[in-house]
Motif scaffolding. Sequence first.
Motif, mmCIF file in Angstrom:
data_model
loop_
_atom_site.group_PDB
_atom_site.id
_atom_site.type_symbol
_atom_site.label_atom_id
_atom_site.label_comp_id
_atom_site.label_asym_id
_atom_site.label_seq_id
_atom_site.Cartn_x
_atom_site.Cartn_y
_atom_site.Cartn_z
ATOM 1 N N LEU A 6 0.829 -1.206 0.000
ATOM 2 C CA LEU A 6 0.000 0.000 0.000
ATOM 3 C C LEU A 6 0.862 1.254 0.000
ATOM 4 N N LEU A 7 1.886 1.245 0.823
ATOM 5 C CA LEU A 7 2.764 2.405 0.908
ATOM 6 C C LEU A 7 3.539 2.592 -0.394
ATOM 7 N N ALA A 8 4.022 1.486 -0.958
ATOM 8 C CA ALA A 8 4.765 1.562 -2.218
ATOM 9 C C ALA A 8 3.897 2.142 -3.331
ATOM 10 N N ALA A 9 2.634 1.728 -3.382
ATOM 11 C CA ALA A 9 1.735 2.227 -4.425
ATOM 12 C C ALA A 9 1.499 3.725 -4.274
ATOM 13 N N ARG A 10 1.361 4.190 -3.035
ATOM 14 C CA ARG A 10 1.132 5.616 -2.800
ATOM 15 C C ARG A 10 2.364 6.432 -3.188
ATOM 16 N N VAL A 11 3.537 5.906 -2.872
ATOM 17 C CA VAL A 11 4.777 6.594 -3.238
ATOM 18 C C VAL A 11 4.953 6.613 -4.755
ATOM 19 N N LEU A 12 4.618 5.505 -5.419
ATOM 20 C CA LEU A 12 4.828 5.412 -6.863
ATOM 21 C C LEU A 12 4.013 6.458 -7.619
ATOM 22 N N VAL A 13 2.811 6.740 -7.151
ATOM 23 C CA VAL A 13 2.004 7.792 -7.778
ATOM 24 C C VAL A 13 2.767 9.113 -7.781
ATOM 25 N N GLU A 14 3.421 9.410 -6.664
ATOM 26 C CA GLU A 14 4.180 10.658 -6.570
ATOM 27 C C GLU A 14 5.465 10.601 -7.393
#
Length: 211
Positions: free
Chosen positions: A165-173
């Motif tokens: 979940l955290l990786a996906a949120r960071v990847l958007v940025e």
Amino acid sequence: MKNIVILISGRGSNMEAVVRAAQSEGWPARIAAVISNRPDAAGLGFAQARGIPTAVVPSKEFASRAEFDAALQQEIDRFAPDLVVLAGFMRILTSPFVEHYAGRMLNIHPSLLPAFPGLATHRQALEAGVAEHGATVHFVTAELDHGPVIAQARVPVLPGDTEDLLAARVLVEEHKLYPYAVRLFVEDRLRIEHGEVRVLDACLADPSVIQ
């Protein structure tokens, strides 16, 4: 018009973000080539579909890092790069290679450097209990994940977050941050002074203003 060479090892989602931005925003640059150390890298197909030259320098075929880096450098230099962009390129580069591209090679790292260099950054962030995590674009130096920082993007660490979940949120940025930083370079708006990066025209220092 600057030449950009992008290095990938896998799907190359950050490469895709840079390519799309360069082509849609009319940068004073062209993506001269996408090069991978793996012939099965999915990102090669995206580049080919966009008419971008691609090449493979298979890292498994070389007996040492130095031999691989020498061959990779020779391939990159065929495209006369003004900038080399590492986009999920999963290799630790030798000092001579890094020095050859000093001041003209960028990397994106999934943490707020200097916090959590190296691998498993999202796990490190969760285990450390930090309130914020994110991504950093920096110039590449011989010391891993320690080059001068160009820009960072931050995300909150939420209750119940997992690594995925955290990786996906960071990847958007990351997909916003990397094109922004590369654009700063190709527009000659970055200066390294005393080991730190100064951005010219600071009114555009927020990636959110880059459409």
